[in-house]
Motif scaffolding. Structure first.
Motif, PDB file in Angstrom:
ATOM      1  N   LYS A 186     -75.703-119.321  36.258  1.00  0.00           N
ATOM      2  CA  LYS A 186     -75.723-120.413  37.262  1.00  0.00           C
ATOM      3  C   LYS A 186     -74.005-119.867  37.433  1.00  0.00           C
ATOM      4  CE  LYS A 186     -76.479-124.267  38.092  1.00  0.00           C
ATOM      5  NZ  LYS A 186     -77.004-125.948  38.430  1.00  0.00           N
ATOM      6  N   ASP A 191     -73.928-112.121  37.840  1.00  0.00           N
ATOM      7  CA  ASP A 191     -75.062-112.130  38.450  1.00  0.00           C
ATOM      8  C   ASP A 191     -76.079-111.285  37.566  1.00  0.00           C
ATOM      9  OD1 ASP A 191     -75.244-114.440  39.982  1.00  0.00           O
ATOM     10  OD2 ASP A 191     -75.071-112.368  41.531  1.00  0.00           O
ATOM     11  N   SER A 194     -80.418-112.994  33.785  1.00  0.00           N
ATOM     12  CA  SER A 194     -81.424-113.476  34.696  1.00  0.00           C
ATOM     13  C   SER A 194     -81.545-114.928  34.652  1.00  0.00           C
ATOM     14  CB  SER A 194     -82.562-112.530  34.784  1.00  0.00           C
ATOM     15  OG  SER A 194     -82.728-112.453  33.853  1.00  0.00           O
TER      16      SER A 194
END
Length: 194
Positions: A186, A191, A194
Motif C-alpha cells: 500500500k 508499486d 504486489s
C-alpha cells in the motif's frame, strides 16, 4: 529570509531522512517536511522562499520517483539547496540532475552537497554512517547555507548526458514472518510490491 524552510526528501531506508534531520536541526528554522515517497498525500507546492531537496543516489542518479515529483515544483523567486546521499561509493550525476531539474523549474540553487549514509542494499558498507565526522560536515554545510548571500546557481560535478539509469527488475523479498497483510504494498512509492 523567513523562519521556515521546506524539505522535500525521499528516504526508503532512512539514510536520507537522517542526513536531512541533521541538516535541518543545524539550520535552526521551523521545517515543513514533504515525503516524496508518500503516494497517499498529493504533492504540495513550496510556499516559502527556501526549499531543500534531499535524495538517495541509485547508481549515480536520483530515483525516478524523485525526478518526476520535483519536476512539478514551481520555483520562481525561490532558493533551493540540494543534498545527495550515497552509500559510500560515488554520487556521479545525482547533484547535477537535481540541480538541472530545479533550475528548469525556476529555482536558484544556492548550495549543494553530497553526504555518505549506510548503503541501502549492502548495509555492511558505510555501517554507522553518518558518523560523528559526517555529522560535523553536515553541520558545517548548514552553517555555510545560513550565511550564504548567493543569488546564483552553484556549479556541481557531473556529466550531461547523465549516465544511463540502472534498470533492475527486482522486487523486495518477504521474510518467513510476512503475514501478507498488504501494508508494505500500500505504501510502496513505486508499486514494486504486489
Amino acid at each position: 529570509m523567513s523562519d521556515t524552510m521546506e524539505v522535500y526528501y525521499f528516504s526508503p531506508t532512512g539514510g536520507t531522512k537522517k542526513v536531512s534531520d541533521i541538516f535541518a536541526a543545524a539550520i535552526g528554522k521551523e521545517v515543513i517536511w514533504h515525503d516524496l515517497g508518500d503516494k497517499q498525500t498529493p504533492m504540495k507546492q513550496p510556499q516559502g522562499e527556501l526549499i531543500v531537496v534531499a535524495a538517495p543516489v541509485f547508481a549515480g542518479r536520483i530515483p525516478s520517483v524523485v525526478r518526476e515529483k520535483i519536476k512539478t515544483l514551481a520555483g520562481e523567486g525561490k532558493k533551493a539547496v540540494t543534498i545527495a546521499v550515497y552509500g559510500n561509493r560515488a554520487y556521479e550525476d545525482a547533484l547535477l540532475e537535481m540541480n538541472d531539474i530545479l533550475m528548469q523549474g525556476g529555482f536558484t540553487v544556492i548550495a549543494a552537497a553530497a553526504f555518505v549514509a549506510q548503503h541501502s542494499i549492502v548495509p555492511e558498507v558505510g555501517a554507522g554512517r553518518p558518523d560523528a565526522e559526517d555529522i560535523k560536515e553536515i553541520r558545517t554545510f548548514a552553517e555555510t547555507v545560513k550565511s550564504s548571500t548567493s543569488a546564483e546557481n552553484v556549479h556541481v560535478p557531473g556529466n550531461r548526458p547523465y549516465k544511463p539509469e540502472m534498470k533492475v527488475p527486482a522486487a523486495p523479498l518477504s521474510l518467513p514472518a510476512c503475514t501478507a497483510c498488504g501494508a508494505c504494498a500500500k505504501i510502496c512509492p513505486t508499486d514494486a510490491i504486489s
